[in-house]
Design a protein around this motif. Structure first.
Motif, short mmCIF file in Angstrom:
data_model
loop_
_atom_site.label_atom_id
_atom_site.label_comp_id
_atom_site.label_asym_id
_atom_site.label_seq_id
_atom_site.Cartn_x
_atom_site.Cartn_y
_atom_site.Cartn_z
N PHE A 123 0.85 -1.19 0.00
CA PHE A 123 0.00 0.00 0.00
C PHE A 123 0.88 1.24 0.00
CE2 PHE A 123 -3.01 -3.11 1.35
CZ PHE A 123 -4.27 -2.62 1.05
N MET A 124 0.35 2.32 -0.53
CA MET A 124 1.02 3.61 -0.54
C MET A 124 0.15 4.60 0.24
SD MET A 124 3.70 3.11 -2.52
CE MET A 124 4.24 4.67 -3.15
N ILE A 125 0.80 5.52 0.92
CA ILE A 125 0.06 6.60 1.60
C ILE A 125 -0.36 7.60 0.52
CG2 ILE A 125 0.21 8.49 3.25
CD1 ILE A 125 2.29 6.71 4.79
N VAL A 126 -1.66 7.85 0.42
CA VAL A 126 -2.17 8.73 -0.63
C VAL A 126 -2.81 10.00 -0.08
CG1 VAL A 126 -2.44 6.89 -2.33
CG2 VAL A 126 -4.35 7.46 -0.81
N ASP A 127 -3.05 10.05 1.24
CA ASP A 127 -3.68 11.24 1.79
C ASP A 127 -3.51 11.26 3.31
OD1 ASP A 127 -5.04 13.66 1.80
OD2 ASP A 127 -7.01 12.80 1.37
N LEU A 128 -3.64 12.46 3.87
CA LEU A 128 -3.62 12.67 5.30
C LEU A 128 -4.82 13.54 5.63
CD1 LEU A 128 -2.10 12.62 8.11
CD2 LEU A 128 -1.13 14.80 7.40
N ILE A 129 -5.65 13.09 6.54
CA ILE A 129 -6.83 13.86 6.95
C ILE A 129 -6.57 14.36 8.36
CG2 ILE A 129 -9.31 13.80 7.36
CD1 ILE A 129 -9.38 11.39 5.35
N LYS A 130 -6.46 15.68 8.50
CA LYS A 130 -6.19 16.26 9.80
C LYS A 130 -7.51 16.35 10.57
CE LYS A 130 -2.14 18.82 8.33
NZ LYS A 130 -1.49 20.13 8.24
N LYS A 131 -7.60 15.55 11.64
CA LYS A 131 -8.81 15.51 12.45
C LYS A 131 -8.40 15.26 13.88
CE LYS A 131 -13.35 13.34 12.49
NZ LYS A 131 -14.24 12.38 11.84
N GLY A 132 -8.71 16.19 14.77
CA GLY A 132 -8.33 16.03 16.16
C GLY A 132 -6.85 16.30 16.37
N GLU A 133 -6.29 15.60 17.36
CA GLU A 133 -4.86 15.74 17.66
C GLU A 133 -4.04 15.04 16.58
OE1 GLU A 133 -3.78 14.69 21.69
OE2 GLU A 133 -5.86 14.98 22.33
N VAL A 134 -2.75 15.37 16.51
CA VAL A 134 -1.87 14.80 15.50
C VAL A 134 -1.90 13.27 15.55
CG1 VAL A 134 0.54 14.58 14.74
CG2 VAL A 134 -0.36 16.81 15.40
N LYS A 135 -1.95 12.68 16.73
CA LYS A 135 -1.97 11.22 16.85
C LYS A 135 -3.23 10.61 16.25
CE LYS A 135 -3.95 11.13 21.47
NZ LYS A 135 -3.78 10.74 22.85
N ASP A 136 -4.29 11.41 16.10
CA ASP A 136 -5.54 10.92 15.55
C ASP A 136 -5.74 11.28 14.07
OD1 ASP A 136 -6.54 9.60 17.84
OD2 ASP A 136 -7.08 11.53 18.71
N TYR A 137 -4.76 11.95 13.46
CA TYR A 137 -4.85 12.23 12.02
C TYR A 137 -5.05 10.90 11.29
CZ TYR A 137 -2.97 17.04 12.46
OH TYR A 137 -2.74 18.35 12.76
N ARG A 138 -5.87 10.92 10.24
CA ARG A 138 -6.13 9.70 9.46
C ARG A 138 -5.10 9.60 8.34
NH1 ARG A 138 -9.54 11.11 13.38
NH2 ARG A 138 -11.50 9.96 13.40
N ILE A 139 -4.53 8.44 8.21
CA ILE A 139 -3.61 8.11 7.13
C ILE A 139 -4.41 7.27 6.13
CG2 ILE A 139 -1.45 6.96 6.50
CD1 ILE A 139 -1.04 9.26 8.52
N VAL A 140 -4.51 7.74 4.89
CA VAL A 140 -5.25 7.01 3.87
C VAL A 140 -4.23 6.25 3.00
CG1 VAL A 140 -6.88 7.18 1.95
CG2 VAL A 140 -7.00 8.83 3.87
N MET A 141 -4.46 4.96 2.87
CA MET A 141 -3.54 4.10 2.10
C MET A 141 -4.29 3.39 0.99
SD MET A 141 -1.17 2.71 5.23
CE MET A 141 0.30 2.50 4.23
N GLU A 142 -3.57 3.11 -0.10
CA GLU A 142 -4.21 2.52 -1.28
C GLU A 142 -3.25 1.55 -1.95
OE1 GLU A 142 -6.57 5.18 -4.04
OE2 GLU A 142 -4.78 4.81 -5.24
N LYS A 143 -3.85 0.51 -2.52
CA LYS A 143 -3.07 -0.50 -3.26
C LYS A 143 -3.81 -0.86 -4.54
CE LYS A 143 -1.27 -5.21 -2.75
NZ LYS A 143 -1.14 -6.34 -1.80
N VAL A 144 -3.08 -0.88 -5.63
CA VAL A 144 -3.64 -1.34 -6.90
C VAL A 144 -3.54 -2.86 -6.92
CG1 VAL A 144 -3.40 -1.30 -9.41
CG2 VAL A 144 -3.02 0.79 -8.08
N LEU A 145 -4.65 -3.51 -7.25
CA LEU A 145 -4.66 -4.98 -7.28
C LEU A 145 -4.10 -5.53 -8.58
CD1 LEU A 145 -8.17 -5.56 -5.69
CD2 LEU A 145 -5.96 -5.87 -4.60
#
Length: 145
Positions: A123-145
């Motif tokens: 998987f590759m990291i494709v996005d970061l969603i800043k929500k709440g504290e830094v530890k709670d930021y969402r890391i969006v990952m994606e993989k081509v099948l």
């Protein structure tokens, strides 16, 4: 220890999720039903013997060819035995067989083991969603099948 992967139920997932330490507020049956109704979805259960020890749930989201790996977990005492990998492999085979071209998931910044797991699975990291504290930021990952 022989690990088997099979299709499962929402009830099994809820019971397991209550035992996974990272899930401090597991989703309810209603939430699962709302997310999974009217879309192609897959619920997988990993068993050791006859005991459910892990799960993975995903469904079609973000377009007709993207599979969202939504929830998954392995009981603490069964970790580091390849169970999460077997669940992910089964999910990806099912997704590809059913016409999906990508798998995506979100995790939190504080869950470094899940980030490493995704990177190690291609998987590759494709996005970061800043929500709440830094530890709670969402890391969006994606993989081509």
């Amino acid at each position: 220890m022989e690990i088997n992967i099979r299709k499962g139920t929402i009830e099994e997932v809820i019971a397991l999720s209550k035992k996974v330490p990272e899930f401090f507020q597991p989703y309810t049956e209603k939430t699962y039903e709302e997310r999974l109704s009217d879309v192609p979805h897959l619920i997988l259960i990993a068993t050791a013997g006859n005991k459910p020890v892990g799960f993975k749930v995903g469904y079609r989201r973000y377009g007709h060819d993207i599979f969202y790996s939504w929830m998954g977990g392995v009981l603490d005492e069964y970790r580091r035995k390849g169970i999460a990998t077997k669940l992910a492999e089964s999910q990806e085979v099912w997704a590809k067989t059913n016409g999906f071209v990508k798998v995506t998931f979100k995790t939190r910044n504080r869950l470094s083991k899940m980030i490493h797991f995704g990177l190690n699975r291609g998987f590759m990291i494709v996005d970061l969603i800043k929500k709440g504290e830094v530890k709670d930021y969402r890391i969006v990952m994606e993989k081509v099948l």
